[in-house]
Design a protein around this motif. Structure first.
Motif, mmCIF file in Angstrom:
data_model
loop_
_atom_site.group_PDB
_atom_site.id
_atom_site.type_symbol
_atom_site.label_atom_id
_atom_site.label_comp_id
_atom_site.label_asym_id
_atom_site.label_seq_id
_atom_site.Cartn_x
_atom_site.Cartn_y
_atom_site.Cartn_z
ATOM 1 N N HIS A 32 0.818 -1.508 -0.151
ATOM 2 C CA HIS A 32 0.161 -0.201 0.018
ATOM 3 C C HIS A 32 0.903 1.327 0.078
ATOM 4 C CE1 HIS A 32 -3.282 -2.865 0.553
ATOM 5 N NE2 HIS A 32 -4.354 -1.778 0.756
ATOM 6 N N ALA A 33 2.141 1.207 0.108
ATOM 7 C CA ALA A 33 3.035 2.343 0.084
ATOM 8 C C ALA A 33 2.920 3.092 -1.174
ATOM 9 C CB ALA A 33 4.613 2.091 0.281
ATOM 10 N N GLY A 34 2.970 4.463 -1.158
ATOM 11 C CA GLY A 34 2.754 5.241 -2.301
ATOM 12 C C GLY A 34 4.239 5.671 -2.708
ATOM 13 N N SER A 35 5.029 4.675 -3.353
ATOM 14 C CA SER A 35 6.342 5.090 -3.423
ATOM 15 C C SER A 35 6.740 5.458 -4.761
ATOM 16 C CB SER A 35 7.180 3.848 -3.095
ATOM 17 O OG SER A 35 6.781 3.098 -1.938
ATOM 18 N N PHE A 36 5.972 5.125 -5.906
ATOM 19 C CA PHE A 36 6.449 5.468 -7.025
ATOM 20 C C PHE A 36 5.737 6.413 -8.001
ATOM 21 C CE2 PHE A 36 6.748 0.886 -5.907
ATOM 22 C CZ PHE A 36 7.798 0.843 -5.421
ATOM 23 N N ASP A 37 4.668 7.325 -7.359
ATOM 24 C CA ASP A 37 3.818 7.977 -8.136
ATOM 25 C C ASP A 37 4.639 9.163 -8.848
ATOM 26 O OD1 ASP A 37 3.112 10.333 -6.221
ATOM 27 O OD2 ASP A 37 3.312 8.542 -5.287
ATOM 28 N N ILE A 38 5.650 9.775 -8.008
ATOM 29 C CA ILE A 38 6.487 10.907 -8.526
ATOM 30 C C ILE A 38 7.306 10.525 -9.755
ATOM 31 C CG2 ILE A 38 8.143 12.777 -7.886
ATOM 32 C CD1 ILE A 38 7.921 12.006 -5.062
ATOM 33 N N THR A 39 7.829 9.373 -9.630
ATOM 34 C CA THR A 39 8.533 8.897 -10.849
ATOM 35 C C THR A 39 7.580 8.310 -11.922
ATOM 36 O OG1 THR A 39 10.022 7.617 -8.932
ATOM 37 C CG2 THR A 39 10.130 6.925 -11.405
ATOM 38 N N TYR A 40 6.388 7.912 -11.621
ATOM 39 C CA TYR A 40 5.828 7.494 -12.919
ATOM 40 C C TYR A 40 4.957 8.500 -13.425
ATOM 41 C CZ TYR A 40 1.471 6.032 -9.947
ATOM 42 O OH TYR A 40 0.345 6.005 -8.901
ATOM 43 N N LEU A 41 4.826 9.564 -12.770
ATOM 44 C CA LEU A 41 3.798 10.754 -13.226
ATOM 45 C C LEU A 41 4.715 11.784 -13.865
ATOM 46 C CD1 LEU A 41 0.894 11.142 -10.764
ATOM 47 C CD2 LEU A 41 0.934 10.052 -13.043
ATOM 48 N N ALA A 42 6.121 11.884 -13.218
ATOM 49 C CA ALA A 42 6.752 13.351 -13.541
ATOM 50 C C ALA A 42 7.358 12.828 -14.761
ATOM 51 C CB ALA A 42 7.731 13.499 -12.468
ATOM 52 N N SER A 43 7.523 11.469 -15.309
ATOM 53 C CA SER A 43 8.193 11.169 -16.409
ATOM 54 C C SER A 43 7.630 11.276 -17.633
ATOM 55 C CB SER A 43 8.769 9.710 -16.132
ATOM 56 O OG SER A 43 7.715 8.952 -15.925
ATOM 57 N N LEU A 44 6.167 11.568 -17.582
ATOM 58 C CA LEU A 44 5.357 11.740 -18.658
ATOM 59 C C LEU A 44 5.133 13.152 -19.194
ATOM 60 C CD1 LEU A 44 2.179 9.852 -17.165
ATOM 61 C CD2 LEU A 44 4.175 8.970 -18.564
ATOM 62 N N PRO A 45 5.507 13.417 -20.379
ATOM 63 C CA PRO A 45 5.411 14.544 -21.050
ATOM 64 C C PRO A 45 4.056 15.150 -20.827
ATOM 65 C CG PRO A 45 6.248 13.236 -22.648
ATOM 66 C CD PRO A 45 6.163 12.360 -21.331
ATOM 67 N N ASN A 46 3.711 16.280 -20.768
ATOM 68 C CA ASN A 46 2.478 17.106 -20.717
ATOM 69 C C ASN A 46 1.967 17.287 -19.248
ATOM 70 O OD1 ASN A 46 2.512 17.545 -23.576
ATOM 71 N ND2 ASN A 46 1.021 15.848 -23.937
ATOM 72 N N PHE A 47 2.364 16.394 -18.475
ATOM 73 C CA PHE A 47 1.913 16.625 -17.099
ATOM 74 C C PHE A 47 2.339 17.610 -16.449
ATOM 75 C CE2 PHE A 47 -0.201 12.644 -16.590
ATOM 76 C CZ PHE A 47 -0.888 12.735 -15.624
ATOM 77 N N THR A 48 1.758 18.089 -15.313
ATOM 78 C CA THR A 48 2.067 19.135 -14.142
ATOM 79 C C THR A 48 1.833 18.228 -13.096
ATOM 80 O OG1 THR A 48 1.568 20.958 -15.552
ATOM 81 C CG2 THR A 48 1.468 21.356 -13.165
ATOM 82 N N VAL A 49 3.058 18.034 -12.295
ATOM 83 C CA VAL A 49 3.316 17.111 -11.102
ATOM 84 C C VAL A 49 3.665 18.027 -9.799
ATOM 85 C CG1 VAL A 49 3.717 15.054 -10.212
ATOM 86 C CG2 VAL A 49 3.624 15.334 -12.568
ATOM 87 N N MET A 50 2.768 18.101 -8.760
ATOM 88 C CA MET A 50 3.123 18.937 -7.675
ATOM 89 C C MET A 50 2.867 18.216 -6.398
ATOM 90 S SD MET A 50 0.207 21.876 -8.345
ATOM 91 C CE MET A 50 -1.319 21.587 -8.530
ATOM 92 N N ALA A 51 3.470 18.737 -5.303
ATOM 93 C CA ALA A 51 3.280 18.104 -4.074
ATOM 94 C C ALA A 51 3.364 19.293 -2.990
ATOM 95 C CB ALA A 51 4.242 16.799 -3.660
ATOM 96 N N PRO A 52 2.119 19.090 -1.953
ATOM 97 C CA PRO A 52 2.304 20.449 -1.054
ATOM 98 C C PRO A 52 3.283 19.984 -0.009
ATOM 99 C CG PRO A 52 0.520 18.815 -0.680
ATOM 100 C CD PRO A 52 1.197 18.345 -1.944
ATOM 101 N N SER A 53 3.753 21.104 0.879
ATOM 102 C CA SER A 53 4.560 20.830 1.893
ATOM 103 C C SER A 53 3.655 20.925 3.260
ATOM 104 C CB SER A 53 5.601 21.969 1.986
ATOM 105 O OG SER A 53 4.743 23.076 1.787
#
Ligand SMILES: Cc1ncc(C[n+]2csc(CCOP(=O)(O)OP(=O)(O)O)c2C)c(N)n1
Length: 629
Positions: free
Chosen positions: A429-450
């Motif tokens: 259930h760990a969400g370990s990979f989404d930065i990698t799998y989303l930010a590698s995609l063209p056209n995507f805007t990817v952010m994370a709140p602090s």
């Protein structure tokens, strides 16, 4: 004299098989009581386990596990199975560090034929196992147990479609409790309800077949036809049959008198795939669970007499709550906003949205792939879909994210919940990979709140953004208790924020680990450091201008994120290398998740194991500057 519990005699299923049938009812009562006691102390999944107590006993009683292969879908209902398969003493460490997994795990027991936690994999894996048995000319049964909720996922149908055409021996037990986490949705759920209301039809075909096998061929053929048609007439249960399964059911899954003979019948049967439809009650036998809306699907520790759950006493809102509160606010102003969940209305907080805007809310069932493409379709028509899916479950919809959303540059908003380490649910259930799998995609805007205010701002930002897909990820758990202004303003796309200006050393953080950076700062100050802390906010587009400024007046750059290799660090490093921005004075280190699957534990311990806390940050700084603490 007090009787010794039957359960004390059962260490493994072979002990269970020595019992008389008459002992099974009392054993079920003991097992239920023990299950409630354990989960009241550990927390975890309760309702599903309570619903399969009789089924679990019956399966291990009739089948020769572990030689006969038993495959549980999701695995959250396997606590009774764990108790009966050599793990009773270990249950007190369920879902804890170095303790038992809350799901099935091959490394834990030979009785856990296949590891699970994500739903709807059981028919596929069982089919693989049964084909392997045929190829190696082995004997034995393969039994998958899948819930009606899990039956809403595409993978289950893909597997049935394949199994039906192969005519392999395989037993699929559909555990129909008319519940997913929330009430089930979709046409299949309605269909199952229709089957049940059609009344009991327990494998009549088998008996008819036996009888007619003794008759002359000509008569046999015509009776066969009559029987085939009357079957559909009795039950309406031909959907599974059309898929090539031999359907038996519906059967009362709490009644040993019904379960045992049917299981005996289907054991070693020479039929192709069999679907045994059993009806159970989620939360069965524990009144607070039976009457609660979610049937105690997942609970924290609780008080047994009342069922009251012991929850941490805090006024600080969870990230999930912040997301859903803000989404509801923006949806009030903008009727193009749509909310989509894949069977997780309360987990994602979208139940709040459902209450206020039911016509713009869609629970699509456990169907993440469909959820994403469904959102993409809505986006083509000018709607603003927010697809709220846990990071770990979004993995399942990756091709849809790439092919249906990113390539077409469709403005689907992804609210990626449970990003990062999640504690007791462990590696699956760990969400370990989404930065990698989303930010590698063209056209995507990817952010994370602090923090939670930044999250609220990202919801507003995403609502305003129509240029393409946009995602924001946030963790399990509570925010930091930051005060909210009256007006929540959007963030400029691609702009990070200096949180604290210092000198020489910069911590460039992506996401909520900024809290750890601020704590590290206190310790580092005592060691004489005056560090800079930056909230990157975006991995894509990266705030390149800001990074260039930072490396001009700092000689150590440390990136920090709660994600795997290939994520934020990779984007920063890549930018610096490809743009020839590195010079011999600049030292870079990256703090990110280690290359291992971290097992269940508290979130805090997982952060320690992963090296993602203030101490690791301090260590990193001191080692780079070669100063001993
Ligand atoms: C791919 C995926 N999406 C979502 C979940 C979260 N989840 C866990 S159990 C569950 C409901 C399962 O319902 P059902 O199969 O009917 O089992 P029950 O709990 O009712 O016994 C959901 C949605 C998951 N495990 N996997």
């Amino acid at each position: 004299m007090r009787k010794t519990p039957i359960l004390d005699r059962i260490h493994y299923p072979c002990d269970l098989r020595k019992l008389e049938e008459i002992d099974l009812g009392p054993l079920a009562d003991e097992l239920r009581t023990e299950l409630i006691e354990i989960v009241s102390k550990t927390g975890g999944h309760l309702g599903a386990g309570l619903g399969v107590v009789e089924l679990t006993i019956a399966l291990h009683y009739i089948f020769d596990t572990p030689d006969d292969k038993l495959i549980w879908d999701v695995g959250h209902q396997t606590y009774p199975h764990k108790i009966l398969t050599g793990r009773r003493k270990l249950m007190e460490r369920l879902r804890q560090g170095d303790g038992l997994s809350g799901f099935t795990s091959r490394s834990e027991s030979e009785y856990d034929t296949f590891g699970a936690a994500h739903s709807s994999t059981s028919i596929s894996s069982s089919l693989g196992i049964s084909v392997a048995r045929n190829l190696s000319l082995s004997e034995g049964n393969v039994i998958a147990v899948i819930g009606d909720g899990a039956m809403s996922a595409g993978m289950a149908y893909e597997a049935m479609n394949n199994a039906g055409s192969m005519n392999n021996r395989l037993i699929v037990i559909l555990n129909d409790n008319d519940m997913s986490i929330a009430p089930p949705v979709g046409a299949m759920s309605a269909y199952l309800a229709k089957l049940i209301s059609g009344g009991a039809y327990t494998g009549i075909r088998r008996y008819v077949k036996k009888i007619i096998s003794h008759l002359p061929k000509r008569i046999r053929q015509s009776i066969s036809k009559v029987e085939e048609y009357s079957r559909g007439f009795f039950t309406g249960g031909t959907l599974f049959e059309e898929l090539g399964f031999y359907y038996v059911g519906p059967i009362d899954g709490h009644n040993f008198k019904h379960l045992l003979p049917i299981l005996r019948n289907v054991k070693n049967s020479k039929e192709g795939p069999i679907l045994l439809h059993i009806v159970t009650q989620k939360g069965k036998g524990y009144e607070p669970a039976e009457r609660s809306a979610d049937k105690f699907h997942g609970v924290s520790k609780f008080d047994i007499p009342t069922g009251n759950q012991i929850k941490p006493n805090t006024n600080i809102k969870s990230y999930t709550d912040t997301f859903s509160t803000e989404l509801v606010k923006v949806a009030k102003e903008d009727n193009k906003i749509i909310a989509i969940t894949a069977a997780m209305p309360s987990g994602t907080g979208l139940d709040k949205f459902a209450n206020l805007y039911p016509e713009r809310y869609f629970d699509v069932g456990i169907a993440e792939q469909h959820a994403v493409t469904f959102a993409a379709g809505l986006a083509t028509e000018g709607y603003k879909p927010f697809c709220s899916i846990y990071s770990t479950f979004l993995q399942r919809a990756y091709d849809q994210v790439v092919h249906d959303v990113a390539i077409q540059k469709l403005p689907v908003r992804f609210a990626v919940d449970r990003a990062g380490l999640v504690g007791a649910d462990g590696a699956t259930h760990a969400g370990s990979f989404d930065i990698t799998y989303l930010a590698s995609l063209p056209n995507f805007t990817v952010m994370a709140p602090s923090n939670e205010l930044e999250l609220a701002r990202m919801v507003v930002t995403a609502a305003d953004y129509n240029e393409g897909p946009i995602a924001f990820r946030y963790p399990r758990g509570n925010g930091i208790g930051i005060e909210f202004p009256n007006e929540i303003k959007p963030i400029t796309i691609g702009k990070g924020k200096i949180v604290k200006q210092g000198e020489d050393i910069v911590l460039l953080c992506y996401g909520t680990l900024i809290k750890e950076c601020l704590e590290a700062d206190i310790a580092l100050k005592k060691l004489g450091f005056n560090i800079t802390i930056v909230d990157a906010r975006f991995v894509k587009p990266l705030d390149e201008e800001m990074i260039l400024k930072l490396i001009k007046n700092h000689y150590i750059l440390i990136t920090i994120e709660e994600g795997s290799i290939g994520g934020f660090a990779s984007h920063v490093n890549n930018f610096l290398i490809q743009g020839n921005h590195l010079d011999s004075k600049l030292k870079i280190k990256n703090i990110f998740l280690p290359d291992i699957f971290l097992q269940q534990d508290t979130q805090e311990n997982q952060y320690i194991k992963a090296g993602l806390n203030s101490h690791s940050i301090v260590d990193c700084v001191t080692s780079m500057t070669k100063i001993d603490r």
